[in-house]
Structures are given as structure tokens and as C-alpha cells.
Design an enzyme around this catalytic site. Structure first.
Site, mmCIF file in Angstrom:
data_model
loop_
_atom_site.group_PDB
_atom_site.id
_atom_site.type_symbol
_atom_site.label_atom_id
_atom_site.label_comp_id
_atom_site.label_asym_id
_atom_site.label_seq_id
_atom_site.Cartn_x
_atom_site.Cartn_y
_atom_site.Cartn_z
ATOM 1 N N SER A 142 0.853 -1.199 0.000
ATOM 2 C CA SER A 142 0.000 0.000 0.000
ATOM 3 C C SER A 142 0.876 1.232 0.000
ATOM 4 C CB SER A 142 -0.886 0.022 1.249
ATOM 5 O OG SER A 142 -1.541 1.272 1.336
ATOM 6 N N TYR A 155 -1.093 -1.572 10.129
ATOM 7 C CA TYR A 155 -1.321 -1.875 8.699
ATOM 8 C C TYR A 155 -0.023 -1.705 7.912
ATOM 9 C CZ TYR A 155 -3.516 -1.377 4.036
ATOM 10 O OH TYR A 155 -3.880 -1.493 2.712
HETATM 11 P P1 NAP Z 1 -12.038 -4.830 0.241
HETATM 12 O O1 NAP Z 1 -12.919 -4.105 -0.714
HETATM 13 O O2 NAP Z 1 -12.313 -4.712 1.705
HETATM 14 O O3 NAP Z 1 -12.016 -6.373 -0.186
HETATM 15 C C1 NAP Z 1 -11.221 -7.259 0.563
HETATM 16 C C2 NAP Z 1 -11.328 -8.648 -0.015
HETATM 17 O O4 NAP Z 1 -10.490 -9.499 0.779
HETATM 18 C C3 NAP Z 1 -12.720 -9.225 0.037
HETATM 19 O O5 NAP Z 1 -12.968 -9.970 -1.126
HETATM 20 C C4 NAP Z 1 -12.667 -10.133 1.261
HETATM 21 O O6 NAP Z 1 -13.561 -11.243 1.141
HETATM 22 C C5 NAP Z 1 -11.238 -10.621 1.207
HETATM 23 N N1 NAP Z 1 -10.747 -11.127 2.476
HETATM 24 C C6 NAP Z 1 -10.697 -10.493 3.675
HETATM 25 N N2 NAP Z 1 -10.189 -11.314 4.606
HETATM 26 C C7 NAP Z 1 -9.890 -12.476 3.968
HETATM 27 C C8 NAP Z 1 -9.331 -13.714 4.391
HETATM 28 N N3 NAP Z 1 -8.966 -13.934 5.668
HETATM 29 N N4 NAP Z 1 -9.176 -14.703 3.475
HETATM 30 C C9 NAP Z 1 -9.536 -14.512 2.188
HETATM 31 N N5 NAP Z 1 -10.085 -13.364 1.731
HETATM 32 C C10 NAP Z 1 -10.252 -12.369 2.620
HETATM 33 O O7 NAP Z 1 -10.513 -4.392 0.061
HETATM 34 P P2 NAP Z 1 -9.753 -3.721 -1.204
HETATM 35 O O8 NAP Z 1 -9.777 -2.266 -1.021
HETATM 36 O O9 NAP Z 1 -10.230 -4.317 -2.462
HETATM 37 O O10 NAP Z 1 -8.255 -4.177 -0.879
HETATM 38 C C11 NAP Z 1 -7.589 -5.210 -1.584
HETATM 39 C C12 NAP Z 1 -6.101 -5.120 -1.282
HETATM 40 O O11 NAP Z 1 -5.602 -3.845 -1.685
HETATM 41 C C13 NAP Z 1 -5.742 -5.271 0.205
HETATM 42 O O12 NAP Z 1 -4.564 -6.042 0.330
HETATM 43 C C14 NAP Z 1 -5.482 -3.834 0.642
HETATM 44 O O13 NAP Z 1 -4.601 -3.764 1.736
HETATM 45 C C15 NAP Z 1 -4.872 -3.265 -0.618
HETATM 46 N N6 NAP Z 1 -4.974 -1.801 -0.731
HETATM 47 C C16 NAP Z 1 -6.187 -1.177 -0.805
HETATM 48 C C17 NAP Z 1 -6.236 0.203 -0.900
HETATM 49 C C18 NAP Z 1 -7.540 0.956 -0.958
HETATM 50 O O14 NAP Z 1 -7.517 2.199 -0.852
HETATM 51 N N7 NAP Z 1 -8.687 0.313 -1.143
HETATM 52 C C19 NAP Z 1 -5.055 0.958 -0.929
HETATM 53 C C20 NAP Z 1 -3.832 0.278 -0.843
HETATM 54 C C21 NAP Z 1 -3.795 -1.103 -0.753
HETATM 55 P P3 NAP Z 1 -14.670 -11.563 2.264
HETATM 56 O O15 NAP Z 1 -15.663 -10.436 2.210
HETATM 57 O O16 NAP Z 1 -15.217 -12.871 1.827
HETATM 58 O O17 NAP Z 1 -13.931 -11.598 3.587
#
Ligand code: NAP
Length: 247
Positions: A142, A155
Site C-alpha cells: 500500500s 497496517y
Molecule cells: P475490500 O474491498 O475490503 O475487499 C477485501 C477482499 O479481501 C474481500 O474480497 C474479502 O472477502 C477478502 N478477504 C478479507 N479477509 C480475507 C481472508 N482472511 N481470506 C480470504 N479473503 C479475505 O478491500 P480492497 O480495497 O479491495 O483491498 C484489496 C487489497 O488492496 C488489500 O490487500 C489492501 O490492503 C490493498 N490496498 C487497498 C487500498 C484501498 O484504498 N482500497 C489501498 C492500498 C492497498 P470476504 O468479504 O469474503 O472476507
């Protein structure tokens, strides 16, 4: 792009929604058969698989908590049985809860490190034994790691570990022709980023990049597609910061 559709197989962790779902859609368009991993959102994962299947992609939903090594082993086994040996692993599953370090409970620390770090460790370890030579691994860091904002200590600690794994694992796979890279998104409009923020806080983040908007899941899916595809063959052990220029 695969010349023969579905000849190659991708696992995308946390693909039921958010960035992971966009990555699964993009890799399906690129020609991969796709395993859509999720932990609890079975309705969303099943709907995505139905959408991909209707468009002619071989796709399956696989429930597995990435923090659990047995679940991860099973996820690889099911994927191998139903789609074939894995060529691309996208370690997208992750959680974020911002809190000052002093207010962070043992449970929240364990959960965040369990999913973001142990989850990545579990899939990488399995991938080392099971992935096809010539494959691609894309981990998720991130851009918050570069910003050092209050509330992000735990985080950012997890994402620093993911970046360390990326650099070292790329070297440990010498001889396998497997690249290991990470993408480090800036703020992306998903529930992970939006939940718990006021409109004012969201707008503050949206104005941070010189491109003056929040990123969208497709902005990151394009980067993953590049890293997973033929044009990124000489990119290895790198962290690609896709954030509109925030840092
Ligand atoms: P999100 O919308 O909250 O989606 C998270 C996904 O991860 C969901 O499909 C969830 O599925 C799954 N998940 C959570 N816990 C899990 C587990 N124990 N085992 C398997 N699956 C699991 O998050 P996102 O924003 O798309 O983020 C995706 C990645 O990008 C993450 O690694 C995050 O740190 C990174 N990121 C995001 C941002 C941002 O601004 N959004 C910025 C930088 C980095 P369930 O609902 O089934 O749990």
C-alpha cells in the site's frame, strides 16, 4: 493475453469484491481461467463466478481464509483439480482498520498480521511447491507505507513485511522463471477505504494525488494485468506504486 483461452490459471485471493473482483474480471478478459477466493462473501463470489462463466471463462469460487495454512493448501488443491496447475497468484486479500498504535488490541493486531502477512506467507509457501515454472506472483502492499500517517502503524507494518517477502522471494525462486512483484495502490474507492470515513475525509484523500481523484479498482486491475502478462517478463522483485502520484 493467452493465445488459447483458459490455458493458464490464476488464483486471486480476496476476489469477492473491491480490487480483487476487478482483478479477477481483468485476468478473465486476458484469457486466464480464474479461481475467485473469498473468506465470507459467498454471494458476491458466486455472482462474480456466474458473470465470468457466462462470458466464457472457466471460473470457480473457493472459500478459504488465507490466514489458515490448511485452507490455503485446500484452495490450491481445488484449483488444480478443477482448473489446472497455477500460473498466476495474486495475493490481494487484506484488511485495514486504522487506530493509533496505543489503542490497538491484541485481537486487531493478530487479525491484521494474520490476514495481510501470514496470508501472504501461506500462499507464497504453497506457490513455491505448486506453481508452474514461468508463472507470475503479484503481492499487495500500500502507498500508505510511504505516507506514515497516524493510525496506520499496524497496517503499514504488515505491508512492509509483504514488500520484504516480495524482494526476497523473487530471488529464492531463481531458476523457476517465476517473477514476484508487488503493487502498492494509493486510495482506491472500495469498502476497505471508504468505510468509517466522513465525506470530508474522503475528499481530502481524493485531492492528494496530482491527478485529483480517488483510484478505482480497474486502475489497479490494469497494473496487475501488466505484471501478470507477457510484457512484464523482465520486471522482477519490484514494488509498483500505483497511486496517481501521491508519493
Ligand atoms: P475490500 O474491498 O475490503 O475487499 C477485501 C477482499 O479481501 C474481500 O474480497 C474479502 O472477502 C477478502 N478477504 C478479507 N479477509 C480475507 C481472508 N482472511 N481470506 C480470504 N479473503 C479475505 O478491500 P480492497 O480495497 O479491495 O483491498 C484489496 C487489497 O488492496 C488489500 O490487500 C489492501 O490492503 C490493498 N490496498 C487497498 C487500498 C484501498 O484504498 N482500497 C489501498 C492500498 C492497498 P470476504 O468479504 O469474503 O472476507
Amino acid at each position: 493475453m493467452n493465445t488459447i483461452k483458459n490455458a493458464q490459471v490464476a488464483i486471486v485471493t480476496g476476489a469477492s469484491r473491491g480490487i480483487g473482483a476487478a482483478v479477477a474480471q481483468r485476468l478473465a478478459k486476458d484469457g486466464f481461467a480464474v479461481a475467485v477466493n473469498y473468506a465470507s462473501s459467498s454471494t458476491e463470489a458466486d455472482a462474480l463466478v456466474a458473470e465470468l462463466t457466462a462470458a466464457g471463462t472457466k471460473a470457480i469460487a473457493v472459500k478459504a481464509d488465507v490466514a489458515n495454512a490448511d485452507d490455503v493448501r485446500r484452495m490450491f488443491e481445488i484449483t488444480e483439480q478443477q482448473l489446472g496447475k497455477v500460473d498466476v497468484l495474486v495475493n490481494n486479500a487484506g484488511v485495514l482498520k486504522t487506530l493509533p498504535l496505543a489503542d490497538t488490541s491484541d485481537a486487531l493486531y493478530d487479525q491484521t498480521f494474520g490476514i495481510n502477512v501470514r496470508g501472504t506467507f501461506n500462499t507464497l509457501r504453497e506457490a513455491a511447491a505448486r506453481m508452474n515454472n514461468g508463472g507470475r506472483i503479484v503481492n499487495f502492499s500500500s502507498t500508505t507505507l510511504a505516507l506514515n500517517m497516524p493510525g496506520y502503524a499496524i497496517y503499514n507494518g504488515t505491508k512492509a513485511a509483504v514488500e520484504a517477502f516480495t524482494h526476497v522471494f523473487a530471488k529464492e525462486l531463481r531458476g523457476r522463471d517465476i517473477t514476484v512483484n508487488a503493487v502498492a495502490p494509493g486510495p482506491i474507492a472500495t469498502s476497505l477505504f471508504l468505510d468509517g470515513k466522513t465525506e470530508e475525509q474522503i475528499q481530502t484523500f481524493a485531492k492528494m494525488p496530482p491527478l485529483q481523484r480517488l483510484g478505482q479498482p480497474d486502475d489497479i486491475a490494469s497494473v496487475v494485468s501488466f505484471l501478470a502478462g507477457p510484457d512484464a517478463g523482465w520486471v522482477n522483485g519490484q514494488v509498483l506504486r500505483a497511486n496517481g502520484g501521491v508519493a
